[in-house]
Design a protein around this motif. Sequence first.
Motif, PDB file in Angstrom:
ATOM      1  N   ILE A   1       5.622  -9.370  11.011  1.00  0.00           N
ATOM      2  CA  ILE A   1       4.751  -8.296  11.499  1.00  0.00           C
ATOM      3  C   ILE A   1       3.705  -7.988  10.429  1.00  0.00           C
ATOM      4  O   ILE A   1       3.781  -8.487   9.299  1.00  0.00           O
ATOM      5  CB  ILE A   1       5.543  -7.018  11.862  1.00  0.00           C
ATOM      6  CG1 ILE A   1       6.267  -6.481  10.618  1.00  0.00           C
ATOM      7  CG2 ILE A   1       6.524  -7.286  12.992  1.00  0.00           C
ATOM      8  CD1 ILE A   1       6.973  -5.150  10.853  1.00  0.00           C
ATOM      9  N   ARG A   2       2.724  -7.148  10.785  1.00  0.00           N
ATOM     10  CA  ARG A   2       1.658  -6.762   9.875  1.00  0.00           C
ATOM     11  C   ARG A   2       1.718  -5.252   9.636  1.00  0.00           C
ATOM     12  O   ARG A   2       2.021  -4.480  10.562  1.00  0.00           O
ATOM     13  CB  ARG A   2       0.287  -7.129  10.453  1.00  0.00           C
ATOM     14  CG  ARG A   2       0.045  -8.623  10.595  1.00  0.00           C
ATOM     15  CD  ARG A   2      -0.331  -9.238   9.274  1.00  0.00           C
ATOM     16  NE  ARG A   2      -0.575 -10.672   9.387  1.00  0.00           N
ATOM     17  CZ  ARG A   2      -0.942 -11.435   8.377  1.00  0.00           C
ATOM     18  NH1 ARG A   2      -1.102 -10.912   7.166  1.00  0.00           N
ATOM     19  NH2 ARG A   2      -1.144 -12.732   8.545  1.00  0.00           N
TER      20      ARG A   2
ATOM     21  N   CYS B   1       0.808  -1.229   0.000  1.00  0.00           N
ATOM     22  CA  CYS B   1       0.000   0.000   0.000  1.00  0.00           C
ATOM     23  C   CYS B   1       0.840   1.277   0.000  1.00  0.00           C
ATOM     24  O   CYS B   1       0.289   2.367  -0.126  1.00  0.00           O
ATOM     25  CB  CYS B   1      -0.936   0.018   1.214  1.00  0.00           C
ATOM     26  SG  CYS B   1      -0.080   0.018   2.803  1.00  0.00           S
ATOM     27  N   GLY B   2       2.147   1.161   0.163  1.00  0.00           N
ATOM     28  CA  GLY B   2       2.993   2.355   0.172  1.00  0.00           C
ATOM     29  C   GLY B   2       3.047   3.079   1.498  1.00  0.00           C
ATOM     30  O   GLY B   2       3.505   4.232   1.560  1.00  0.00           O
ATOM     31  N   GLU B   3       2.602   2.461   2.577  1.00  0.00           N
ATOM     32  CA  GLU B   3       2.621   3.089   3.906  1.00  0.00           C
ATOM     33  C   GLU B   3       4.055   3.116   4.436  1.00  0.00           C
ATOM     34  O   GLU B   3       4.800   2.145   4.319  1.00  0.00           O
ATOM     35  CB  GLU B   3       1.719   2.310   4.860  1.00  0.00           C
ATOM     36  CG  GLU B   3       1.735   2.807   6.292  1.00  0.00           C
ATOM     37  CD  GLU B   3       1.003   4.124   6.455  1.00  0.00           C
ATOM     38  OE1 GLU B   3       1.089   4.696   7.562  1.00  0.00           O
ATOM     39  OE2 GLU B   3       0.344   4.583   5.500  1.00  0.00           O
TER      40      GLU B   3
ATOM     41  N   GLY C   1      -0.752  -6.124   5.525  1.00  0.00           N
ATOM     42  CA  GLY C   1       0.099  -7.003   4.743  1.00  0.00           C
ATOM     43  C   GLY C   1       1.244  -7.539   5.585  1.00  0.00           C
ATOM     44  O   GLY C   1       1.780  -6.854   6.464  1.00  0.00           O
ATOM     45  N   GLU C   2       1.641  -8.760   5.320  1.00  0.00           N
ATOM     46  CA  GLU C   2       2.682  -9.404   6.123  1.00  0.00           C
ATOM     47  C   GLU C   2       4.059  -8.900   5.686  1.00  0.00           C
ATOM     48  O   GLU C   2       4.375  -8.839   4.487  1.00  0.00           O
ATOM     49  CB  GLU C   2       2.612 -10.925   5.967  1.00  0.00           C
ATOM     50  CG  GLU C   2       3.510 -11.661   6.949  1.00  0.00           C
ATOM     51  CD  GLU C   2       3.378 -13.171   6.841  1.00  0.00           C
ATOM     52  OE1 GLU C   2       3.105 -13.817   7.864  1.00  0.00           O
ATOM     53  OE2 GLU C   2       3.527 -13.687   5.711  1.00  0.00           O
TER      54      GLU C   2
ATOM     55  N   GLY D   1       7.630  -7.982   1.688  1.00  0.00           N
ATOM     56  CA  GLY D   1       6.511  -7.200   2.212  1.00  0.00           C
ATOM     57  C   GLY D   1       6.800  -5.734   2.400  1.00  0.00           C
ATOM     58  O   GLY D   1       5.877  -4.935   2.537  1.00  0.00           O
ATOM     59  N   ALA D   2       8.092  -5.351   2.417  1.00  0.00           N
ATOM     60  CA  ALA D   2       8.449  -3.943   2.623  1.00  0.00           C
ATOM     61  C   ALA D   2       9.806  -3.676   1.985  1.00  0.00           C
ATOM     62  O   ALA D   2      10.565  -4.603   1.671  1.00  0.00           O
ATOM     63  CB  ALA D   2       8.463  -3.591   4.106  1.00  0.00           C
TER      64      ALA D   2
END
Length: 287
Positions: free
Chosen positions: A80-81, A49-51, A87-88, A105-106
């Motif tokens: 983590i979420r 989501c780009g957070e 998202g994982e 995930g990131a």
Amino acid sequence: MSERKVLTKYYPPDFDPSKITRQRGPKNAGPKLQTVRLMAPFSMKCTHCGEFIYKGRKFNARKETTEEKYYNITIFRFYIRCTRCSGEITFKTDPKNMDYECEKGAKRNFEPWRESKLAEETEEERLDRLEKEEAERDAMKELETKVLDAKTEMAIADALDEIRSRNARLEKAGRDGVEPTVEPDPAEDRRKRQEEEDAEAARQAFASRSMPDLAEEVIEEDMMDVPIEVPPTITFSKKPKEKKDFGAALGIRKKAAAPGPAPLVKAPAPASKLSTMLVAGYDSDDD
């Protein structure tokens, strides 16, 4: 209302404790998982989501003990979420660089071990890398460079065509036995003519301008004794401002002041008889 915390509990009449048997569940054959509370070890950006997740944010994570090791140091993995899309995100410890490594995930915002790689590169490699990054970042500059190169190539091609045509003309004139003549360039003649006109205008302007005579002034000794006239000092006096009668403008008339009684003049007191006799006795000094 029954109590919330009691020491005795209710057992139904048909309760049989022998029917209660112990049951053992299947053993977890996979990796050992443990729920822990941790803070994000680095700032990251969620790829779903780009957070942006800042460093130090707290999470309820699942800790996994992996089979990987670095010099007999166990490597742990954490799950983590994302706080926005759930998202994982997984990352694990990195004992080699004494840091953490983001797996999926990131995307990590800054990786410190890249600084050590940058310190090891030479000056030429650094210049090449900076030029490449600058060219990739500034697409408009690259487009301008391409346009400038194209203009330069076109100018060079035009100059070469002109030189070739001039050489061909000279060669043809030499074959025919005619003395070759080089045609003057009108732009060059125009530029020379303009320069000559500017030089002539500047020469005439400086010739017509006369310089003032700056000879020294002779001061005689007799002029030193002549008193210097001091101009009179002008003084200004402040004039009181007249008060405007606003009552007269509104049609209000003031009553004239009534004449007051004349001031009383106090008459001198009459002299006493004793003082008159004493003064009369000192009329002459013969007595």
